[in-house]
Design a protein around this motif. Structure first.
Motif, PDB file in Angstrom:
ATOM      1  N   ILE A  68       0.827  -1.201   0.000  1.00 28.56           N
ATOM      2  CA  ILE A  68       0.000   0.000   0.000  1.00 28.56           C
ATOM      3  C   ILE A  68       0.868   1.260   0.000  1.00 28.56           C
ATOM      4  N   ASN A  69       0.472   2.207  -0.820  1.00 25.38           N
ATOM      5  CA  ASN A  69       1.093   3.535  -0.817  1.00 25.38           C
ATOM      6  C   ASN A  69       0.833   4.157   0.561  1.00 25.38           C
ATOM      7  N   SER A  75      -6.972   2.549   1.725  1.00 23.64           N
ATOM      8  CA  SER A  75      -6.497   1.171   1.547  1.00 23.64           C
ATOM      9  C   SER A  75      -5.912   0.613   2.838  1.00 23.64           C
ATOM     10  N   ILE A  76      -5.233   1.451   3.591  1.00 22.80           N
ATOM     11  CA  ILE A  76      -4.718   1.022   4.897  1.00 22.80           C
ATOM     12  C   ILE A  76      -5.880   0.612   5.796  1.00 22.80           C
ATOM     13  N   GLU A  87       3.391  -4.832   8.652  1.00 17.06           N
ATOM     14  CA  GLU A  87       4.553  -5.709   8.795  1.00 17.06           C
ATOM     15  C   GLU A  87       5.838  -4.898   8.673  1.00 17.06           C
ATOM     16  N   LYS A  88       5.872  -3.989   7.680  1.00 15.56           N
ATOM     17  CA  LYS A  88       7.086  -3.196   7.488  1.00 15.56           C
ATOM     18  C   LYS A  88       6.853  -2.103   6.452  1.00 15.56           C
ATOM     19  N   ALA A  89       7.759  -1.165   6.458  1.00  7.15           N
ATOM     20  CA  ALA A  89       7.855  -0.171   5.394  1.00  7.15           C
ATOM     21  C   ALA A  89       9.059  -0.569   4.557  1.00  7.15           C
ATOM     22  N   THR A  94       8.623   2.562  -5.387  1.00  3.73           N
ATOM     23  CA  THR A  94       8.464   3.733  -4.533  1.00  3.73           C
ATOM     24  C   THR A  94       8.345   3.243  -3.095  1.00  3.73           C
ATOM     25  N   PRO A  95       8.408   4.125  -2.121  1.00  3.97           N
ATOM     26  CA  PRO A  95       8.187   3.696  -0.741  1.00  3.97           C
ATOM     27  C   PRO A  95       6.760   3.147  -0.574  1.00  3.97           C
ATOM     28  N   VAL A  96       6.649   2.014   0.115  1.00  2.00           N
ATOM     29  CA  VAL A  96       5.359   1.369   0.350  1.00  2.00           C
ATOM     30  C   VAL A  96       5.288   0.835   1.779  1.00  2.00           C
ATOM     31  N   LEU A  97       4.070   0.554   2.201  1.00  2.00           N
ATOM     32  CA  LEU A  97       3.830  -0.160   3.448  1.00  2.00           C
ATOM     33  C   LEU A  97       3.365  -1.563   3.098  1.00  2.00           C
ATOM     34  N   VAL A  98       3.826  -2.533   3.844  1.00  2.00           N
ATOM     35  CA  VAL A  98       3.401  -3.916   3.646  1.00  2.00           C
ATOM     36  C   VAL A  98       2.569  -4.321   4.853  1.00  2.00           C
TER      37      VAL A  98
END
Length: 103
Positions: A68-69, A75-76, A87-89, A94-98
């Protein structure tokens, strides 16, 4: 999978499972995308929860992620509502969040 509005038979979005490489490891992503006029009505949460259960119960998948952006708070929120947690960045293109969930 196509997400179809029952009342009109209109295609309003998709919800999918796909293999994604994150930090050099293949993982199964639960992704969802919807037509903007249907945002905020619970369709993404309903579809994502259904696909999550299908992956767990029928495909015997033990872990799902959503990439997720960081600026996409909607979306978050969907990921959190279906039981996923951060779980992590990391950085893909591009930078994302998992976000992830395991059984």
């Amino acid at each position: 999978w196509a997400v179809i509005l029952k009342e009109t038979s209109e295609l309003i979005g998709i919800c999918e499972l796909s293999i994604q490489e994150v930090d050099e490891q293949n993982q199964i992503e639960l992704g969802y995308r919807f037509v903007k006029k249907y945002w905020g009505q619970g369709f993404a949460t309903e579809a994502a929860n259904t696909v999550k259960k299908y992956a767990r119960d029928n495909l015997n998948i033990k872990k799902l992620i959503s990439i997720i952006n960081p600026a996409n708070s909607a979306s978050i929120h969907v990921a959190q509502k279906i039981g996923m947690s951060l779980e992590k960045a990391t950085t893909t293109f591009t930078p994302v969040l998992v976000y992830a969930i395991e059984w």
